[in-house]
Design a protein around this motif. Structure first.
Motif, short mmCIF file in Angstrom:
data_model
loop_
_atom_site.label_atom_id
_atom_site.label_comp_id
_atom_site.label_asym_id
_atom_site.label_seq_id
_atom_site.Cartn_x
_atom_site.Cartn_y
_atom_site.Cartn_z
N THR A 118 -62.90 46.03 12.66
CA THR A 118 -62.09 46.66 13.71
C THR A 118 -60.70 46.05 13.65
O THR A 118 -60.55 44.83 13.71
CB THR A 118 -62.70 46.41 15.10
N THR A 119 -59.67 46.90 13.53
CA THR A 119 -58.31 46.39 13.39
C THR A 119 -57.38 46.82 14.53
O THR A 119 -56.27 46.32 14.64
CB THR A 119 -57.70 46.88 12.07
N GLN A 120 -57.86 47.73 15.38
CA GLN A 120 -57.01 48.20 16.48
C GLN A 120 -57.86 48.75 17.61
O GLN A 120 -58.90 49.39 17.37
CB GLN A 120 -56.05 49.27 15.97
N VAL A 121 -57.43 48.51 18.84
CA VAL A 121 -58.12 49.05 20.01
C VAL A 121 -57.07 49.54 21.00
O VAL A 121 -56.19 48.77 21.40
CB VAL A 121 -59.00 47.99 20.71
N LYS A 122 -57.19 50.79 21.38
CA LYS A 122 -56.28 51.35 22.40
C LYS A 122 -57.08 51.68 23.64
O LYS A 122 -58.15 52.29 23.55
CB LYS A 122 -55.59 52.62 21.89
N VAL A 123 -56.58 51.27 24.80
CA VAL A 123 -57.24 51.57 26.07
C VAL A 123 -56.26 52.29 26.98
O VAL A 123 -55.13 51.82 27.18
CB VAL A 123 -57.74 50.28 26.76
N VAL A 124 -56.68 53.43 27.49
CA VAL A 124 -55.85 54.19 28.44
C VAL A 124 -56.14 53.65 29.85
O VAL A 124 -57.30 53.57 30.26
CB VAL A 124 -56.18 55.69 28.37
N ILE A 125 -55.09 53.28 30.55
CA ILE A 125 -55.25 52.74 31.90
C ILE A 125 -55.53 53.89 32.86
O ILE A 125 -54.72 54.81 32.98
CB ILE A 125 -53.99 51.98 32.36
N PRO A 126 -56.67 53.89 33.54
CA PRO A 126 -57.02 55.02 34.41
C PRO A 126 -56.20 55.05 35.69
O PRO A 126 -55.66 54.03 36.14
CB PRO A 126 -58.50 54.77 34.72
N ALA A 127 -56.12 56.25 36.28
CA ALA A 127 -55.52 56.37 37.60
C ALA A 127 -56.38 55.57 38.57
O ALA A 127 -57.60 55.52 38.45
CB ALA A 127 -55.48 57.84 38.03
N GLY A 128 -55.74 54.91 39.51
CA GLY A 128 -56.51 54.11 40.46
C GLY A 128 -56.40 52.62 40.22
O GLY A 128 -56.93 51.83 40.99
N VAL A 129 -55.70 52.23 39.16
CA VAL A 129 -55.48 50.80 38.92
C VAL A 129 -54.11 50.61 38.30
O VAL A 129 -53.66 51.43 37.49
CB VAL A 129 -56.58 50.19 38.01
N THR A 130 -53.43 49.56 38.71
CA THR A 130 -52.13 49.21 38.15
C THR A 130 -52.27 47.91 37.39
O THR A 130 -52.55 46.86 37.98
CB THR A 130 -51.07 49.04 39.26
N VAL A 131 -52.14 47.98 36.07
CA VAL A 131 -52.25 46.79 35.22
C VAL A 131 -50.86 46.21 34.99
O VAL A 131 -49.91 46.95 34.73
CB VAL A 131 -52.92 47.15 33.88
N SER A 132 -50.75 44.89 35.09
CA SER A 132 -49.44 44.26 34.98
C SER A 132 -49.35 43.13 33.96
O SER A 132 -48.26 42.82 33.49
CB SER A 132 -49.01 43.72 36.35
N ARG A 133 -50.49 42.51 33.60
CA ARG A 133 -50.44 41.36 32.70
C ARG A 133 -51.58 41.39 31.68
O ARG A 133 -52.64 41.95 31.94
CB ARG A 133 -50.50 40.05 33.49
N PHE A 134 -51.32 40.73 30.54
CA PHE A 134 -52.30 40.68 29.46
C PHE A 134 -52.44 39.25 28.95
O PHE A 134 -51.45 38.52 28.85
CB PHE A 134 -51.87 41.60 28.31
N GLU A 135 -53.67 38.87 28.66
CA GLU A 135 -53.91 37.54 28.13
C GLU A 135 -53.65 37.54 26.62
O GLU A 135 -54.16 38.39 25.90
CB GLU A 135 -55.37 37.13 28.39
N PRO A 136 -52.85 36.58 26.12
CA PRO A 136 -52.61 36.52 24.67
C PRO A 136 -53.92 36.27 23.93
O PRO A 136 -54.81 35.58 24.43
CB PRO A 136 -51.66 35.32 24.53
#
Length: 198
Positions: free
Chosen positions: A52-70
């Motif tokens: 596995t070399t790539q993963v894309k996740v669509v952020i659903p309506a109903g949540v606001t994502v603001s930060r990502f862990e390195p």
């Protein structure tokens, strides 16, 4: 004895197949209170010989994502919608990726909306051979999207915000100073009372 061995072998095979069948891209937690801050973990298992070399996740309506862990050996890119909110995130391997016997956890934090009912996480898993597996189906599909059920808001709905305040950050300086002064006066009064008794 042979009959027992056959039954055990059948059970082991069934468990093995169940493990393969359940090795989907998932997002935890399974449940989250409305109007709460959460850390969401995207778990990605590799299900074939290619990595596995790539993963894309669509952020659903109903949540606001603001930060990502390195994550070591991975980079990430975000796409934003017209409103400026993060609409999707794509993690890309800078190394060899996740091999057949490996899985990876990708973490992000955000806030669940007050009126959210469920969060449907559509994910796209790309392998080194170019195949893209779309985890976007219904719960009973072969490749289901992961779903987080949103429950009623808790009494203390601000999770991370509450923890933030309990740690001492964000306190009102005046209130904190008065509390410290009151504590000091209490200690002094107690010491004086002990002295008078002597």
């Amino acid at each position: 004895m042979k009959k027992i061995s056959a039954i055990l072998l059948t059970l082991m095979l069934a468990i093995g197949f169940a493990g393969v069948a359940s090795a989907h891209v998932t997002v935890q937690p399974n449940e989250a209170p409305a109007n709460s801050y959460q850390v969401f973990t995207v778990r990605v298992p590799t299900e074939k010989e290619a990595a596995t070399t790539q993963v894309k996740v669509v952020i659903p309506a109903g949540v606001t994502v603001s930060r990502f862990e390195p994550k070591f050996d991975w980079s990430y890119e975000v796409e934003k919608g017209a409103d400026g909110a993060i609409a999707s995130v794509t993690w890309k391997a800078t190394g060899t990726g996740l091999s057949r016997t490996e899985f990876g956890d990708f973490r992000m934090s955000g806030k669940v909306a007050e009126d959210a009912k469920e969060l449907v996480w559509k994910a796209y898993q790309t392998y080194a051979d170019g195949e893209v597996v779309e985890w976007t189906g219904a719960p009973d599909a072969d490749k289901p999207a992961s779903v987080t059920k949103v429950t009623a808001a808790a009494g203390n709905a601000h999770g991370a915000a509450a923890a933030h305040e309990e740690s001492g950050e964000g306190r009102d300086p005046l209130t904190f100073s008065l509390a410290v002064a009151a504590m000091i006066l209490s200690v002094v009064a107690f010491a004086l009372s002990l002295r008078k008794r002597r």
